[in-house]
Motif scaffolding. Structure first.
Motif, PDB file in Angstrom:
ATOM      1  N   ARG A 106       0.820  -1.221   0.000  1.00 30.44           N
ATOM      2  CA  ARG A 106       0.000   0.000   0.000  1.00 30.44           C
ATOM      3  C   ARG A 106       0.854   1.272   0.000  1.00 30.44           C
ATOM      4  NH1 ARG A 106       0.045   2.501   4.809  1.00 30.44           N
ATOM      5  NH2 ARG A 106       0.670   1.311   6.668  1.00 30.44           N
ATOM      6  N   ARG A 107       2.149   1.130   0.345  1.00 29.15           N
ATOM      7  CA  ARG A 107       3.030   2.297   0.408  1.00 29.15           C
ATOM      8  C   ARG A 107       3.821   2.509  -0.879  1.00 29.15           C
ATOM      9  NH1 ARG A 107       6.372  -0.114   4.612  1.00 29.15           N
ATOM     10  NH2 ARG A 107       7.771   1.636   4.243  1.00 29.15           N
ATOM     11  N   VAL A 108       3.722   1.577  -1.809  1.00 27.21           N
ATOM     12  CA  VAL A 108       4.515   1.643  -3.037  1.00 27.21           C
ATOM     13  C   VAL A 108       3.921   2.653  -4.020  1.00 27.21           C
ATOM     14  CG1 VAL A 108       5.249   0.362  -5.093  1.00 27.21           C
ATOM     15  CG2 VAL A 108       5.354  -0.724  -2.828  1.00 27.21           C
ATOM     16  N   GLN A 109       4.762   3.536  -4.545  1.00 31.86           N
ATOM     17  CA  GLN A 109       4.356   4.476  -5.585  1.00 31.86           C
ATOM     18  C   GLN A 109       5.452   4.596  -6.639  1.00 31.86           C
ATOM     19  OE1 GLN A 109       2.783   7.894  -2.837  1.00 31.86           O
ATOM     20  NE2 GLN A 109       1.902   8.188  -4.865  1.00 31.86           N
ATOM     21  N   GLU A 110       5.053   4.500  -7.883  1.00 30.64           N
ATOM     22  CA  GLU A 110       5.992   4.785  -8.971  1.00 30.64           C
ATOM     23  C   GLU A 110       6.345   6.267  -8.899  1.00 30.64           C
ATOM     24  OE1 GLU A 110       7.232   6.396 -12.668  1.00 30.64           O
ATOM     25  OE2 GLU A 110       5.194   6.674 -11.886  1.00 30.64           O
ATOM     26  N   MET A 111       7.554   6.616  -9.260  1.00 32.80           N
ATOM     27  CA  MET A 111       8.090   7.943  -8.990  1.00 32.80           C
ATOM     28  C   MET A 111       7.287   9.084  -9.615  1.00 32.80           C
ATOM     29  SD  MET A 111      11.976   9.345  -9.465  1.00 32.80           S
ATOM     30  CE  MET A 111      11.916   9.242 -11.254  1.00 32.80           C
ATOM     31  N   THR A 112       6.898   8.979 -10.893  1.00 30.21           N
ATOM     32  CA  THR A 112       6.168  10.085 -11.511  1.00 30.21           C
ATOM     33  C   THR A 112       4.792  10.251 -10.884  1.00 30.21           C
ATOM     34  OG1 THR A 112       5.234   8.758 -13.326  1.00 30.21           O
ATOM     35  CG2 THR A 112       7.396   9.767 -13.696  1.00 30.21           C
ATOM     36  N   SER A 113       4.176   9.147 -10.517  1.00 38.29           N
ATOM     37  CA  SER A 113       2.882   9.195  -9.843  1.00 38.29           C
ATOM     38  C   SER A 113       3.012   9.877  -8.486  1.00 38.29           C
ATOM     39  CB  SER A 113       2.331   7.780  -9.671  1.00 38.29           C
ATOM     40  OG  SER A 113       1.167   7.783  -8.890  1.00 38.29           O
ATOM     41  N   PHE A 114       4.094   9.569  -7.775  1.00 42.04           N
ATOM     42  CA  PHE A 114       4.333  10.192  -6.472  1.00 42.04           C
ATOM     43  C   PHE A 114       4.510  11.701  -6.615  1.00 42.04           C
ATOM     44  CE2 PHE A 114       7.621  11.708  -3.449  1.00 42.04           C
ATOM     45  CZ  PHE A 114       6.905  11.558  -2.262  1.00 42.04           C
ATOM     46  N   ILE A 115       5.286  12.114  -7.620  1.00 43.69           N
ATOM     47  CA  ILE A 115       5.554  13.544  -7.813  1.00 43.69           C
ATOM     48  C   ILE A 115       4.268  14.302  -8.140  1.00 43.69           C
ATOM     49  CG2 ILE A 115       6.722  15.233  -9.297  1.00 43.69           C
ATOM     50  CD1 ILE A 115       9.011  13.180  -9.568  1.00 43.69           C
ATOM     51  N   VAL A 116       3.470  13.756  -9.060  1.00 46.79           N
ATOM     52  CA  VAL A 116       2.258  14.458  -9.508  1.00 46.79           C
ATOM     53  C   VAL A 116       1.113  14.306  -8.512  1.00 46.79           C
ATOM     54  CG1 VAL A 116       0.485  14.558 -11.307  1.00 46.79           C
ATOM     55  CG2 VAL A 116       2.893  14.277 -11.951  1.00 46.79           C
ATOM     56  N   ASP A 117       0.845  13.067  -8.092  1.00 46.25           N
ATOM     57  CA  ASP A 117      -0.352  12.804  -7.286  1.00 46.25           C
ATOM     58  C   ASP A 117      -0.171  13.096  -5.801  1.00 46.25           C
ATOM     59  OD1 ASP A 117      -1.561  11.941  -9.626  1.00 46.25           O
ATOM     60  OD2 ASP A 117      -1.010   9.844  -9.305  1.00 46.25           O
ATOM     61  N   THR A 118       1.017  12.838  -5.272  1.00 43.95           N
ATOM     62  CA  THR A 118       1.238  13.055  -3.841  1.00 43.95           C
ATOM     63  C   THR A 118       1.849  14.419  -3.553  1.00 43.95           C
ATOM     64  OG1 THR A 118       1.502  10.669  -3.457  1.00 43.95           O
ATOM     65  CG2 THR A 118       2.362  12.147  -1.764  1.00 43.95           C
ATOM     66  N   LEU A 119       2.903  14.768  -4.284  1.00 49.16           N
ATOM     67  CA  LEU A 119       3.536  16.071  -4.053  1.00 49.16           C
ATOM     68  C   LEU A 119       2.792  17.204  -4.738  1.00 49.16           C
ATOM     69  CD1 LEU A 119       7.355  15.216  -4.372  1.00 49.16           C
ATOM     70  CD2 LEU A 119       5.915  15.253  -2.319  1.00 49.16           C
ATOM     71  N   GLY A 120       1.974  16.868  -5.744  1.00 52.87           N
ATOM     72  CA  GLY A 120       1.205  17.895  -6.442  1.00 52.87           C
ATOM     73  C   GLY A 120       2.041  18.787  -7.339  1.00 52.87           C
ATOM     74  N   VAL A 121       3.126  18.229  -7.874  1.00 51.36           N
ATOM     75  CA  VAL A 121       4.049  18.994  -8.722  1.00 51.36           C
ATOM     76  C   VAL A 121       3.961  18.497 -10.161  1.00 51.36           C
ATOM     77  CG1 VAL A 121       6.479  19.547  -9.161  1.00 51.36           C
ATOM     78  CG2 VAL A 121       5.637  19.411  -6.806  1.00 51.36           C
ATOM     79  N   VAL A 122       3.863  19.403 -11.129  1.00 52.76           N
ATOM     80  CA  VAL A 122       3.917  19.020 -12.543  1.00 52.76           C
ATOM     81  C   VAL A 122       5.058  19.716 -13.276  1.00 52.76           C
ATOM     82  CG1 VAL A 122       1.469  18.407 -12.742  1.00 52.76           C
ATOM     83  CG2 VAL A 122       2.203  20.774 -13.168  1.00 52.76           C
ATOM     84  N   ASP A 123       5.578  20.783 -12.693  1.00 56.36           N
ATOM     85  CA  ASP A 123       6.698  21.513 -13.296  1.00 56.36           C
ATOM     86  C   ASP A 123       7.870  21.498 -12.318  1.00 56.36           C
ATOM     87  OD1 ASP A 123       8.505  23.235 -14.481  1.00 56.36           O
ATOM     88  OD2 ASP A 123       7.021  24.762 -14.983  1.00 56.36           O
ATOM     89  N   VAL A 124       8.918  20.744 -12.672  1.00 58.33           N
ATOM     90  CA  VAL A 124      10.079  20.634 -11.779  1.00 58.33           C
ATOM     91  C   VAL A 124      11.201  21.577 -12.197  1.00 58.33           C
ATOM     92  CG1 VAL A 124       9.509  18.240 -11.230  1.00 58.33           C
ATOM     93  CG2 VAL A 124      11.124  18.720 -13.099  1.00 58.33           C
TER      94      VAL A 124
END
Length: 239
Positions: A106-124
């Motif tokens: 349940r804690r596993v997240q693919e990196m791009t999904s984590f950045i967009v969905d959890t961190l809420g970032v689309v422009d790095v």
């Protein structure tokens, strides 16, 4: 945010720069990285070859390595991430291990999904000039349901234009041991994929799974095509 990082075998043995750039990217976005030193192979190669029972010790070793905290487990590969998420299914007959596997999965997240969905970032803040084709790996697309997140990140890379290709979501033919057991079929599939990519003449081939990039990039190289092959972490750290 505190996160665990699963480096994967291919990062470790084939392209360590992907792991390095992934960690630097996560740190840039404010993450504190925990790297469990006991992590190893997730067991996917042997599972794909049908050796389910023989793969259980590797799964249990990975569970022990990542259950020291409740922080997200970030994986720079859809295939390995999907494998970790499938652990509970393989350990269903061992209730205590099944429960521990659920906690990890349940804690596993693919990196791009984590950045967009959890961190809420689309422009790095990345910059890379040229035209690119993005290859959505089967594991990322069909097993992890990560579809739009990599594209959202790439669309915000300054100077980069994404080129659509025919049959974009078709498998590249790697499939782990499938490419060894069915080499003729695998070769035909990657040949078709390369044909579609070359038709739009991009400067870059980008993906989020080293395995697919290794397969497609290998065919491009053998055909003498100098196209640059990049993992999305490398793209997102370009400036």
């Amino acid at each position: 945010m505190n996160v665990n990082f699963f480096v994967t075998c291919l990062c470790d043995t084939i392209n360590a720069d992907v792991a390095k750039q992934s960690v630097l990217l996560l740190e840039k976005l404010g993450c504190r990285i925990h790297f469990p030193s006991d992590q190893s192979c997730c067991g996917m190669p042997s599972i794909n070859s049908g050796y389910i029972k023989d793969s259980l010790p590797a799964m249990k070793s990975m569970i022990r390595a990542f259950e020291g905290n409740n922080d997200p487990i970030i994986v720079p590969a859809g295939s390995c991430g999907a494998m970790l998420k499938n652990y509970p299914e393989y350990l269903i007959d061992e209730p205590s291990w099944h429960e521990r596997a659920l906690n990890v999965a349940r804690r596993v997240q693919e990196m791009t999904s984590f950045i967009v969905d959890t961190l809420g970032v689309v422009d790095v803040g990345a910059k890379l000039s040229g035209r690119a084709v993005y290859h959505p790996s089967c594991s990322l697309l069909r097993k992890m349901n990560v579809i739009h997140q990599p594209i959202q990140l790439l669309e915000h890379v300054q100077g980069l234009t994404l080129q659509p290709i025919e049959n974009q979501q078709t498998c590249c033919g790697f499939g782990g041991t499938f490419s060894v057991k069915m080499p003729e079929i695998s070769a035909a599939m990657v040949s078709e994929k390369v044909q579609h990519i070359e038709a739009v003449q991009p400067d870059y081939l980008i993906g989020a799974d080293i395995s697919c990039l290794m397969n497609i990039g290998g065919r491009l190289h053998r055909q003498g095509n100098p196209m640059k092959v990049m993992h999305i972490a490398q793209v997102l750290m370009s400036h």
